[in-house]
Design a protein around this motif. Structure first.
Motif, PDB file in Angstrom:
ATOM      1  N   LEU A 167     -22.099 -40.808  86.349  1.00 59.14           N
ATOM      2  CA  LEU A 167     -21.659 -40.050  87.521  1.00 59.14           C
ATOM      3  C   LEU A 167     -21.642 -40.925  88.759  1.00 59.14           C
ATOM      4  O   LEU A 167     -20.691 -40.883  89.559  1.00 59.14           O
ATOM      5  N   ALA A 168     -22.679 -41.741  88.925  1.00 58.74           N
ATOM      6  CA  ALA A 168     -22.774 -42.602  90.101  1.00 58.74           C
ATOM      7  C   ALA A 168     -21.638 -43.621  90.115  1.00 58.74           C
ATOM      8  O   ALA A 168     -21.055 -43.914  91.169  1.00 58.74           O
ATOM      9  N   ALA A 169     -21.321 -44.161  88.941  1.00 60.72           N
ATOM     10  CA  ALA A 169     -20.259 -45.166  88.853  1.00 60.72           C
ATOM     11  C   ALA A 169     -18.909 -44.584  89.259  1.00 60.72           C
ATOM     12  O   ALA A 169     -18.141 -45.209  89.994  1.00 60.72           O
ATOM     13  N   VAL A 170     -18.622 -43.380  88.776  1.00 64.43           N
ATOM     14  CA  VAL A 170     -17.342 -42.746  89.122  1.00 64.43           C
ATOM     15  C   VAL A 170     -17.318 -42.392  90.602  1.00 64.43           C
ATOM     16  O   VAL A 170     -16.311 -42.608  91.286  1.00 64.43           O
ATOM     17  N   SER A 171     -18.414 -41.865  91.105  1.00 68.04           N
ATOM     18  CA  SER A 171     -18.483 -41.514  92.528  1.00 68.04           C
ATOM     19  C   SER A 171     -18.262 -42.732  93.413  1.00 68.04           C
ATOM     20  O   SER A 171     -17.637 -42.639  94.467  1.00 68.04           O
ATOM     21  N   ALA A 172     -18.770 -43.884  92.966  1.00 66.46           N
ATOM     22  CA  ALA A 172     -18.645 -45.121  93.746  1.00 66.46           C
ATOM     23  C   ALA A 172     -17.343 -45.858  93.465  1.00 66.46           C
ATOM     24  O   ALA A 172     -17.037 -46.852  94.138  1.00 66.46           O
ATOM     25  N   GLY A 173     -16.587 -45.396  92.481  1.00 69.75           N
ATOM     26  CA  GLY A 173     -15.356 -46.096  92.123  1.00 69.75           C
ATOM     27  C   GLY A 173     -15.628 -47.425  91.455  1.00 69.75           C
ATOM     28  O   GLY A 173     -14.810 -48.353  91.527  1.00 69.75           O
ATOM     29  N   ASP A 174     -16.768 -47.540  90.783  1.00 68.44           N
ATOM     30  CA  ASP A 174     -17.186 -48.791  90.143  1.00 68.44           C
ATOM     31  C   ASP A 174     -16.812 -48.745  88.663  1.00 68.44           C
ATOM     32  O   ASP A 174     -17.583 -48.280  87.827  1.00 68.44           O
ATOM     33  N   ILE A 175     -15.629 -49.266  88.349  1.00 65.00           N
ATOM     34  CA  ILE A 175     -15.122 -49.176  86.989  1.00 65.00           C
ATOM     35  C   ILE A 175     -15.937 -50.033  86.024  1.00 65.00           C
ATOM     36  O   ILE A 175     -16.108 -49.692  84.853  1.00 65.00           O
ATOM     37  N   VAL A 208     -21.138 -38.701  78.265  1.00 65.98           N
ATOM     38  CA  VAL A 208     -20.096 -38.710  79.292  1.00 65.98           C
ATOM     39  C   VAL A 208     -19.981 -37.380  80.024  1.00 65.98           C
ATOM     40  O   VAL A 208     -19.404 -37.320  81.109  1.00 65.98           O
ATOM     41  N   ASP A 209     -20.510 -36.321  79.438  1.00 66.60           N
ATOM     42  CA  ASP A 209     -20.347 -34.993  80.045  1.00 66.60           C
ATOM     43  C   ASP A 209     -21.579 -34.498  80.792  1.00 66.60           C
ATOM     44  O   ASP A 209     -21.728 -33.293  81.025  1.00 66.60           O
ATOM     45  N   LEU A 210     -22.453 -35.419  81.187  1.00 69.45           N
ATOM     46  CA  LEU A 210     -23.573 -35.042  82.032  1.00 69.45           C
ATOM     47  C   LEU A 210     -23.037 -34.396  83.310  1.00 69.45           C
ATOM     48  O   LEU A 210     -22.031 -34.850  83.866  1.00 69.45           O
ATOM     49  N   GLN A 211     -23.683 -33.334  83.777  1.00 63.47           N
ATOM     50  CA  GLN A 211     -23.225 -32.636  84.986  1.00 63.47           C
ATOM     51  C   GLN A 211     -24.170 -32.886  86.156  1.00 63.47           C
ATOM     52  O   GLN A 211     -25.377 -32.987  85.978  1.00 63.47           O
ATOM     53  N   THR A 266     -18.786 -32.853  85.916  1.00 66.79           N
ATOM     54  CA  THR A 266     -18.902 -34.000  85.027  1.00 66.79           C
ATOM     55  C   THR A 266     -18.251 -35.204  85.711  1.00 66.79           C
ATOM     56  O   THR A 266     -17.548 -35.059  86.714  1.00 66.79           O
ATOM     57  N   ALA A 267     -18.469 -36.375  85.121  1.00 67.26           N
ATOM     58  CA  ALA A 267     -17.852 -37.593  85.665  1.00 67.26           C
ATOM     59  C   ALA A 267     -16.329 -37.475  85.649  1.00 67.26           C
ATOM     60  O   ALA A 267     -15.650 -37.928  86.581  1.00 67.26           O
ATOM     61  N   LEU A 268     -15.783 -36.848  84.605  1.00 67.58           N
ATOM     62  CA  LEU A 268     -14.328 -36.689  84.537  1.00 67.58           C
ATOM     63  C   LEU A 268     -13.820 -35.805  85.662  1.00 67.58           C
ATOM     64  O   LEU A 268     -12.785 -36.097  86.273  1.00 67.58           O
ATOM     65  N   LEU A 269     -14.522 -34.735  85.958  1.00 62.80           N
ATOM     66  CA  LEU A 269     -14.090 -33.868  87.053  1.00 62.80           C
ATOM     67  C   LEU A 269     -14.142 -34.619  88.377  1.00 62.80           C
ATOM     68  O   LEU A 269     -13.231 -34.487  89.213  1.00 62.80           O
TER      69      LEU A 269
END
Length: 199
Positions: free
Chosen positions: A11-19, A32-35, A41-44
């Motif tokens: 989640l932190a990686a997606v929020s930070a845009g850190d691919i 991957v579906d941790l909320q 979720t990270a996908l959302l």
């Protein structure tokens, strides 16, 4: 690293845009579906950010496109509603529930039409979303494309798509007023003419 802390890293990686960090977390086999606290979720999160690379990675890792947050939004519903066309195309290939509805009881097509996203509307129609679904407000996609818009060229295009796909202009709102009558009352001459031809 493994366990809840590493999963939170997704989640932190997606929020930070850190691919790179996202790739590392996925490769470590974390869920991957941790909320988060909002149920996202990270996908959302990736869909809201329109982060296409992150969405692609998460989908390849098996992220749930239909997982809803506390507001009843899912990656699929948001991708449609917000016109995230490239992500939506990927999501539609990964098991999107076309009958899924948001907190207003509407399909992804209804807000996509209202918010002026013709590409998303076209994708959802092709996928088979019910063009005549009525949400809890008593409105179809066609109705919202008239009542909640400025009636301009973008929404004229969307209304043309909906009508061509079989949208029924005779379905009234809860007050018994049809989309045609709303268009006429709002002075949307072009839209009124389009709808009248499909009566």
């Amino acid at each position: 690293m493994s366990g809840p802390m590493a999963q939170a890293d997704i989640l932190a990686a997606v929020s930070a845009g850190d691919i790179v960090a996202l790739e590392r977390a996925i490769a470590a086999g974390e869920t991957v579906d941790l909320q988060n606290a909002s149920g996202q979720t990270a996908l959302l999160v990736a869909v809201w950010k329109n982060d296409i690379p992150a969405a692609r990675l998460l989908l390849a890792a098996g992220a749930d496109v239909n997982a809803k947050d506390n507001q009843q939004d899912s990656p699929y519903l948001v991708a449609g509603a917000e016109g995230r066309s490239e992500i939506l195309a990927m999501i539609l290939r990964h098991g999107a529930d076309l009958r899924s509805t948001n907190r207003f009881g509407g399909t992804a097509l209804i807000p996509a039409a209202e918010k002026g996203h013709p590409d998303a509307v076209a994708q959802l129609i092709r996928a088979g979303v019910d063009v005549n679904h009525v949400n809890r407000l008593g409105w179809t996609a066609l109705m919202e494309a008239v009542v909640l818009t400025d009636g301009g060229p973008v929404h004229q295009e969307i209304i043309a798509q909906l009508l061509a796909a079989g949208a029924d202009p005779a379905i009234p709102d809860r007050d018994g007023i049809t989309a045609l009558e709303h268009a006429q009352a709002r002075g949307f001459t072009k839209i009124a003419e389009m709808i009248a031809r499909h009566k």
